[in-house]
Design an enzyme around this catalytic site. Structure first.
Site, short mmCIF file in Angstrom:
data_model
loop_
_atom_site.label_atom_id
_atom_site.label_comp_id
_atom_site.label_asym_id
_atom_site.label_seq_id
_atom_site.Cartn_x
_atom_site.Cartn_y
_atom_site.Cartn_z
CG HIS A 188 15.56 59.02 36.41
ND1 HIS A 188 16.54 58.68 37.00
CD2 HIS A 188 14.26 58.26 37.39
CE1 HIS A 188 16.60 57.65 38.04
NE2 HIS A 188 14.86 58.08 38.15
CG ASP A 452 29.42 61.56 48.50
OD1 ASP A 452 28.24 61.73 48.20
OD2 ASP A 452 29.35 59.97 48.48
CB CYS A 499 37.14 57.86 40.62
SG CYS A 499 36.14 58.41 42.42
#
Length: 560
Positions: A188, A452, A499
């Site tokens: 993060h 993915d 994308c």
């Protein structure tokens, strides 16, 4: 001069003096208490103040880094309201008669250890979140203020590691760069630094407290830092830093211009966003529309299932504000590395291959229809595209479209206005690529999710940093599948976009244009650099050597 190496979070140059951050040492003893109720009240007060802190950090992070990056603080606030964590802490105070500080340390550490021992890389990351909120609660119990970490002068901050909360609390106007001994490119903290445009180096094992006050340069391009650099080196890198600044200024001049190659081919350049709060970034960077609105953040930001009205308001705001530009909203993609507690998902051995995205929606149809109704209502306010993720069969696509038609009919009977909308799917598995011709007959558009698609093609968990050396993002197998998808879509009049992260990879822009891609959707800050690259391409000419190699790699002909 000392050269320290690590992993670069962001390409860029940072020059300044080092400030070594040392986390305050919290001396926690195991002494016993007499007033149990007072100690329970101290814990509850500190926990409530920590929740307020995390909510405030969320608001600050939205401004500094965008909603996607800020989401971690909403998760932290929810963790601080977890009944199991609260009960475990209270139980130590009540039965063992220990201080609130001791109880928090033991209970929170035990919970973090549970996460750290899990096999799933995403769940392992949650251990860092537990430690972050533990430090927040202990900070209030000890009366320690963590608002200023880097002092009052501009500096390169050096630390063993930084929690997301510590990163966001930093004064951005004084922060020149970050160097940490620990951390990962997917943490993060790294994501926050990247989103805020701060050069940072993680996993720098050479970090030393003796660096305090020394001049240094972070060279993000070469993944290293120079401590006490020579005059000549500093002069060279200052020129590079000035060149970077000039390039950023020149990019601003591209606003309002077309995404057209020298030979006249125009391509759409859209932006990926996490929610309505990112609309300003779309406008600021002059994107042609939104190619990916990640609707799962509507769910991640909620403590219970968001209602149809709550979803409608979020979707309408984006669609209406950006009209007549198209806004493509991906339906709920919860699962894998994105989990919400209120959905009660069972633990899976391999969540990336498990119950996620459209698989959840088609097994919880009432839940799915709530979102579809909200989307259809929002379509009346602008130019909407509805995109289904993780489609691997015609059956799934048709079932989604049937549910969408069912919702549309219900709304019409209720007298609710519905506008025009396009329907498309994510192509993110080899299965979808191989049946793309059939799928294209039922779609207005395809959007290739390269993150993915790469993961499933190469059988590499993209959340596992240990596999980075094996993750070939330009792998011929991935590029060939992109070409196959574009060709299949065009055979049936279906436009095709990208994308995923590869869409912003400028080394592949010409390759994608030669493949015939219609749209590239990228992080908002990547829109103008991508436009610049597109406007410098002449497809009438032979590609350069490196691009030529990649173009040849996407041929569907067998290779030796």
């Amino acid at each position: 001069m000392q050269v320290a190496t690590g992993k670069s979070v962001l390409n860029g140059i940072s020059i300044g003096k080092i400030k070594v951050y040392k986390a305050p040492k919290l001396e926690i003893d195991d002494s016993l208490i007499d007033d149990i109720e007072a100690e329970l009240a101290r814990f509850d007060d500190a926990r409530e103040r920590a929740i307020e802190q995390q909510n405030a950090l969320y608001e600050k992070a939205v401004i500094d880094a965008g909603e996607d990056s800020a989401e971690v603080f909403s998760v932290h606030a929810m963790m601080l309201e977890d009944d199991d964590l609260i009960d475990a802490t209270n139980e130590i105070i009540k039965t063992q008669k220990h201080t609130a500080e001791y109880a928090v340390k033991i209970a929170f550490d035990n919970q973090a250890k549970v996460f750290a021992e899990m096999d799933d890389p995403y769940m392992k990351e949650r251990a860092a979140d537990i430690y972050d909120i533990e430090h927040a609660v202990l900070g209030y119990l000890f009366g320690i203020s963590g608002d200023i970490l880097q002092g009052t002068e501009p500096c390169i901050l050096v630390a063993n590691d930084l929690t997301p909360s510590e990163t966001v609390r930093l004064n951005k106007s004084l922060l020149l760069g970050i160097i940490t001994r620990e951390g990962s490119l997917n943490s993060h903290t790294a994501i926050l630094a990247r989103s805020m445009g701060i050069p940072a180096l993680v996993q720098c094992k050479d970090v030393n407290e003796d660096w305090e006050g020394k001049p240094a340069i972070i060279d993000g391009y070469n993944s290293c830092a120079y401590i006490e650099p020579t005059g000549d080196l500093e002069k060279t890198l200052r020129k590079r830093k000035e060149k970077d600044a000039k390039q950023r200024a020149l990019l601003q001049e591209l606003k309002g211009k077309s995404n057209t190659t020298i030979d006249g081919k125009t391509i759409q350049v859209y932006a990926n966003i996490g929610g309505p709060s990112d609309i300003g970034l779309v406008q600021q960077n002059d994107a042609g529309g939104v190619g990916l609105f990640r609707s799962e953040f509507v769910y991640l930001n909620a403590r219970d299932y968001p209602s149809e009205e709550e979803q409608f308001n979020a979707y309408r705001l984006a669609i209406e504000t950006l009209a007549p530009k198209q806004v493509i909203i991906r339906t709920c993609d919860i699962g894998a590395d994105k989990q919400v507690e209120y959905m009660g998902m069972e633990k899976e051995e391999n969540p990336a291959l498990g119950l996620r995205a459209i698989r959840i929606c088609l097994t919880r149809k009432a839940f799915f229809k709530t979102q579809l109704r909200a989307l259809l209502r929002a379509s009346a306010y602008g130019n909407l595209g509805i995109m289904f993720p993780m489609i691997i069969s015609m059956r799934e696509l048709r079932e989604c479209k049937e549910l969408l038609a069912e919702c549309a009919e219900e709304l019409k009977k209720q007298g609710v206005k519905i506008g025009k909308y396009a329907v498309g799917i994510m192509i993110e598995t080899p299965a979808a690529v191989l049946i793309a011709d059939e799928l294209a007959e039922e779609c207005d558009f395809f959007s290739i999710g390269t993150n993915d698609l790469t993961q499933y093609t190469l059988a590499i968990d993209r959340q596992n940093a240990a596999l980075d050396p094996f993750l070939a993002k330009h792998h011929p197998a991935v590029l060939r599948q992109i070409k196959m998808t574009i060709d299949a879509g065009h055979r049936h009049g279906t436009w095709v976009g990208i994308c995923g992260e590869l869409g912003a990879d400028l080394a592949l822009t010409e390759t994608f244009l030669r493949m015939g891609v219609d749209e590239l959707s990228v992080n908002p800050v990547s829109v103008l650099p991508l436009r610049k690259t597109i406007r410098g391409i002449d497809l009438r000419k032979e590609p350069g050597a490196s691009l030529k190699d990649e173009t040849e790699a996407v041929s569907t002909e067998p290779t030796e």
